[in-house]
Scaffold this active site. Structure first.
Site, short mmCIF file in Angstrom:
data_model
loop_
_atom_site.label_atom_id
_atom_site.label_comp_id
_atom_site.label_asym_id
_atom_site.label_seq_id
_atom_site.Cartn_x
_atom_site.Cartn_y
_atom_site.Cartn_z
N ASP A 24 0.85 -1.20 0.00
CA ASP A 24 0.00 0.00 0.00
C ASP A 24 0.89 1.25 0.00
O ASP A 24 1.99 1.22 -0.56
CB ASP A 24 -0.93 -0.07 1.24
CG ASP A 24 -2.27 0.60 0.98
OD1 ASP A 24 -2.27 1.81 0.71
OD2 ASP A 24 -3.31 -0.08 1.06
N HIS A 39 -3.82 6.01 3.39
CA HIS A 39 -4.47 4.80 2.89
C HIS A 39 -3.85 3.53 3.47
O HIS A 39 -4.56 2.63 3.94
CB HIS A 39 -4.37 4.82 1.36
CG HIS A 39 -5.21 3.83 0.64
ND1 HIS A 39 -4.80 2.53 0.42
CD2 HIS A 39 -6.43 3.92 0.06
CE1 HIS A 39 -5.74 1.89 -0.26
NE2 HIS A 39 -6.74 2.71 -0.49
N SER A 72 -11.05 -0.90 -1.19
CA SER A 72 -9.77 -0.85 -0.47
C SER A 72 -9.96 -1.13 1.00
O SER A 72 -9.04 -1.61 1.67
CB SER A 72 -9.14 0.55 -0.58
OG SER A 72 -8.48 0.70 -1.79
#
Ligand SMILES: *[C@@H]1O[C@H](CO)[C@@H](O)[C@H](O)[C@H]1NC(C)=O
Ligand SMILES: *[C@@H]1O[C@H](CO)[C@@H](O)[C@H](O)[C@H]1NC(C)=O
Ligand SMILES: *[C@@H]1O[C@H](CO)[C@@H](O)[C@H](O)[C@H]1NC(C)=O
Ligand SMILES: *[C@@H]1O[C@H](CO)[C@@H](O)[C@H](O)[C@H]1NC(C)=O
Ligand SMILES: *[C@@H]1O[C@H](CO)[C@@H](O)[C@H](O)[C@H]1NC(C)=O
Length: 757
Positions: free
Chosen positions: A139, A212, A542
């Protein structure tokens, strides 16, 4: 990005521009290629495959250097070549494929409770075995100071761990601990395409400047943090799915995107490091399995017993919008939670609509305010979208503005209203998003409403001479029904590569998820947002992917001997497709029941997945047989298999015989017969299971032979399902059904999709 924040769109456009430039420049222009080599064909004159790779590369380009050499995920290397050099290299003996660099994009206090994890925590191993499981997360890196990575109470790092904690910008080895046991970053491919990383803008290290990666890794395996929340919303205890599992962060995504050569290098290392689960909330289109680096790398991981969980994509509700559809990947779509953040819109005419918002800040005056439609307050053709610089200050100053969703980021629209002097925003969905509501931490008082409410609000705005509106923010509500519903954005089947493999595999929570965040970025991800938070609430597949990664880790710790396919089977066959009242799961895009193309096997039920009764198991050989059934060439199969493998000319391979826990039935004509063969492995005590089938179309007959399977412990049994199309295809060309095996206690369910070509 895989979240619904569209903040990466600028970077995306920038990259497209670069790509176009590559297309029109001279033939001497170099780009990055990934070179797949048949390592086992190394001529005897070389002692080490590295020498062979180097000599082969040198013969086409004097100066080319290797960015990475790969040992585990593929055999080969990445390098910078001209198109001509790449062509010459591909023609060499032992070179299987030379594939150009591809760009991929990144596509919870309440979730454990919603999933039923709390009430049955005693079912899960809490001590040593679950803390032996390692989840690798590819990520944007990690914010190690997040309380989600506190390692209090965890024992020593598992002895199986072979990874490391890499240092770099603002990141030292002491940033890792017994929870975050490893952190690496991969930037060579990125820098070769876009130039050196600007360390004033992003850390050249595993540090997450985006948020994220911190969110996904803390969702999968974050420690328990009390008093978490975002601006008072979703206040409570945050915890990952597998609170005692270990996390290894592999940073592959940067401001400009995530490149395949870096992703492959990270998978390569993660395999070497001995992770047990790989979580990838990223994707890139749907190229064939042997051209897709995520699919190829995942195959090698699967061979090593690593379960690979990927996001299905946020391109729904359009059909065939999935990414990551390889059958050795667990493909995860998104559903809602039973938690909401209501913010009501009441109009001057007395109508009142419910919306959602995470706004926290200065309140609006108590009295109603003048209200204007953005399309009537702009000279631009798409003024309704509230794009940058399109609102006329004299028309919006002192008013609340109705903007419509699409093209630009939702929160960005509010920033545009604010800049033009507006006091607040109502953000209305259009047909593209239907009734799906995504809550945002807006920069001004704002709420999101569905398409139907939006239409009613517009009607009022167009007919009332002096329209007014009031927005009431009501905080956090739980117990919302129905829930879950399939998120409109969640990518949908059918699988455009192999229709016989039904995807997505299942859905998990992916809407308004609370998890850890980076303090280098505001909660909206916008540059103008200088707020800093420890937890953030965001949405996307996600977010659903790491839920399944964490749950897979829990199952792995309970059943260390299970293969990735067995773990996925357990998650799928126990997933639910109806609410407690018996009604079918709903699709928020249509407000109607969802189908297996939307929810796959259904919504994950981790407690049931611990005791699935029977599993559909698969070996690496089975997947190679599947590639034979697809008529892949020897070279294509070898790029994936990384060894000499030939399909057996005497054997009939069929995609319908891959031992998958679901059925994608394809009829070539209205009168056709299709057979799917499966075998079940009993992972419970001796038992006798009986089959039953339901289907929503009278045009198809389904028979299962045998009808009853009696198992001893550990025994395997085969059965065949025959699907007969006996009439006209139903409207739309699809039908759906379900096959269940039950011993009276445990239900082993498989979704069925039927397509008439
Ligand atoms: C470096 O990390 C610390 C957290 O330890 C953070 O407060 C600081 O802002 C970071 N600096 C940069 C330049 O990112
Ligand atoms: C709008 O409806 C909601 C829910 O029914 C209610 O809580 C709220 O007070 C209403 N607002 C107005 C202004 O009537
Ligand atoms: C506002 O926009 C709508 C839709 O574009 C249009 O029908 C209407 O005439 C406009 N009203 C004014 C006052 O311009
Ligand atoms: C928008 O259009 C109006 C009417 O044509 C014009 O008077 C005004 O100057 C325009 N405003 C801008 C900012 O272009
Ligand atoms: C593979 O080739 C065989 C023989 O030509 C053909 O029958 C089959 O349909 C092909 N399969 C696919 C998936 O294209």
């Amino acid at each position: 990005m895989g979240t619904l924040r569209k903040k990466a769109s600028l970077a995306v456009f920038f990259l497209l521009f670069v790509a176009l430039c590559h297309g029109v420049t001279s033939p001497n222009k170099k780009t990055t290629y990934i070179v797949h080599v048949a390592k086992y064909q190394m001529p005897e004159s070389f002692e080490h495959h590295g020498e062979w790779y180097a000599s082969s590369l040198k013969s086409v380009s004097e100066k080319a250097e290797m960015l990475y050499t790969y040992e585990n995920a593929i055999h080969g290397y990445s390098t910078r070549l001209t198109e001509e050099e790449a062509r010459l290299l591909e023609a060499q003996d032992g070179v299987l494929a030379v594939l150009p660099e591809t760009k991929y994009e990144l596509h919870t206090t309440r979730t454990p409770l919603f999933l039923g994890l709390d009430k049955s925590s005693d079912l899960f191993p809490t001590s040593d075995s679950s803390s032996d499981v390692i989840i690798g997360v590819l990520d944007t890196g990690v914010w190690p100071e997040s309380k989600s990575f506190d390692d209090t109470g965890l024992g020593p790092v598992p002895s199986t761990w072979k990874g490391t904690c890499e240092t770099g910008t603002n990141f030292t080895a002491s940033n890792c601990n017994r929870k975050l046991i490893g952190a690496r970053f991969f930037a060579k491919g990125y820098e070769a395409m876009l130039g050196p990383i600007d360390v004033t803008k992003e850390s050249k290290s595993p540090r997450d400047d985006d948020g994220h990666g911190t969110h996904t890794s803390s969702t999968a395996a974050g420690s328990v943090v009390t008093g978490a929340g975002l601006f008072g919303y979703a206040q409570g205890t945050a915890r990952g799915m597998a609170t005692r599992a270990r996390i290894a962060a592999y940073k592959v995504c940067w401001i400009g995107g995530c490149f395949s050569s870096d992703i492959l290098a990270a998978i390569d290392r993660a395999i070497h490091d001995n992770v047990n689960v790989l979580s990838m909330s990223l994707g890139g289109g749907s190229s064939d399995y042997y051209r897709d680096s995520v699919a190829i790398g995942s195959f090698a991981a699967m061979e090593k017993g690593i379960l690979v969980s990927c996001s299905a994509g946020n391109a729904g509700p359009s059909p065939s919008s999935l990414s990551n559809v390889a059958p050795w990947i667990t493909t995860v779509g998104a559903g809602t939670l039973d938690r909401d953040f209501p913010a009501y819109v009441s109009l001057g005419n007395g109508l009142n609509f419910s919306g959602v918002s995470l706004y926290r800040g200065n309140a609006l005056p108590d009295s109603p305010l003048p209200f204007v439609y953005a399309g009537n307050a702009s000279n631009a053709t798409n003024g309704n979208l509230c794009m940058m610089g399109t609102l006329l200050p004299e028309k919006v100053a002192g008013k609340i503005v109705l903007c419509e969703r699409g093209v630009s980021a939702r929160v960005q629209k509010g920033a545009v209203v604010k800049a033009a002097g507006g006091l607040g925003m109502v953000l209305a969905n259009t047909a593209a998003n239907g009734e799906e509501l995504v809550a945002d931490a807006h920069l001004l008082p704002a709420t999101a409403i569905g398409e139907k409410a939006g239409d009613a609000v517009k009607k009022y705005l167009f007919t009332d001479a002096r329209p007014t509106v009031k927005i009431d923010f009501e905080g956090t509500k739980v117990g919302i029904q129905p829930s879950p519903v399939v998120a409109a954005f969640s990518s949908r089947g059918p699988n455009s590569l192999t229709q016989q493999i039904l995807k997505p595999d299942l859905i998990a929570p992916g809407v308004n998820i609370l998890a850890g965040w980076s303090r280098a970025m505001g909660p909206t991800g916008l540059a103008v947002d200088n707020r800093r938070v420890d937890f953030n609430i965001i949405s996307g597949t996600s977010m659903s992917c790491p839920h399944v990664s964490g749950l897979a880790a829990l199952i792995k710790s309970a059943h260390p001997e299970w293969s990735p396919a067995a773990i996925r089977s357990a998650l799928m066959t126990t997933a639910y497709t109806a609410y407690k009242n018996g009604q079918k799961l709903q699709d928020s895009a249509t407000g109607k029941p969802s189908t297996p193309f939307d929810h796959g096997a259904g919504h994950v039920d981790p407690v049931a997945a611990l005791k699935p009764g029977l599993v559909y198991d698969l070996t690496p050989e089975d997947y190679l047989g599947f590639l034979c059934a697809l008529n892949y060439t020897e070279g294509e199969i070898q790029s994936v298999a990384r060894r000499s493998f030939q399909c057996d000319a005497g054997k009939t391979y069929s995609v319908t015989d891959l031992n998958y826990p679901s059925f994608g039935v394809v009829f070539e004509s209205s009168t056709a017969v299709v057979k799917h063969t499966r075998f079940l492995t009993n992972v419970g005590p001796d038992a006798s299971f009986k089959a039953s089938v339901t289907s929503d179309s009278p045009s198809v007959k389904v028979s299962v032979v045998p009808q009853v399977l009696s198992f001893k412990e550990g025994e395997k049994k085969t059965y065949t399902v025959t699907f007969t199309s006996s009439g006209e295809a139903p409207q739309g060309g699809n039908a759906f059904g379900r096959l269940e095996w039950t011993d009276g206690k445990t239900v082993v369910g498989s979704p069925i999709s039927i397509t008439w070509l």
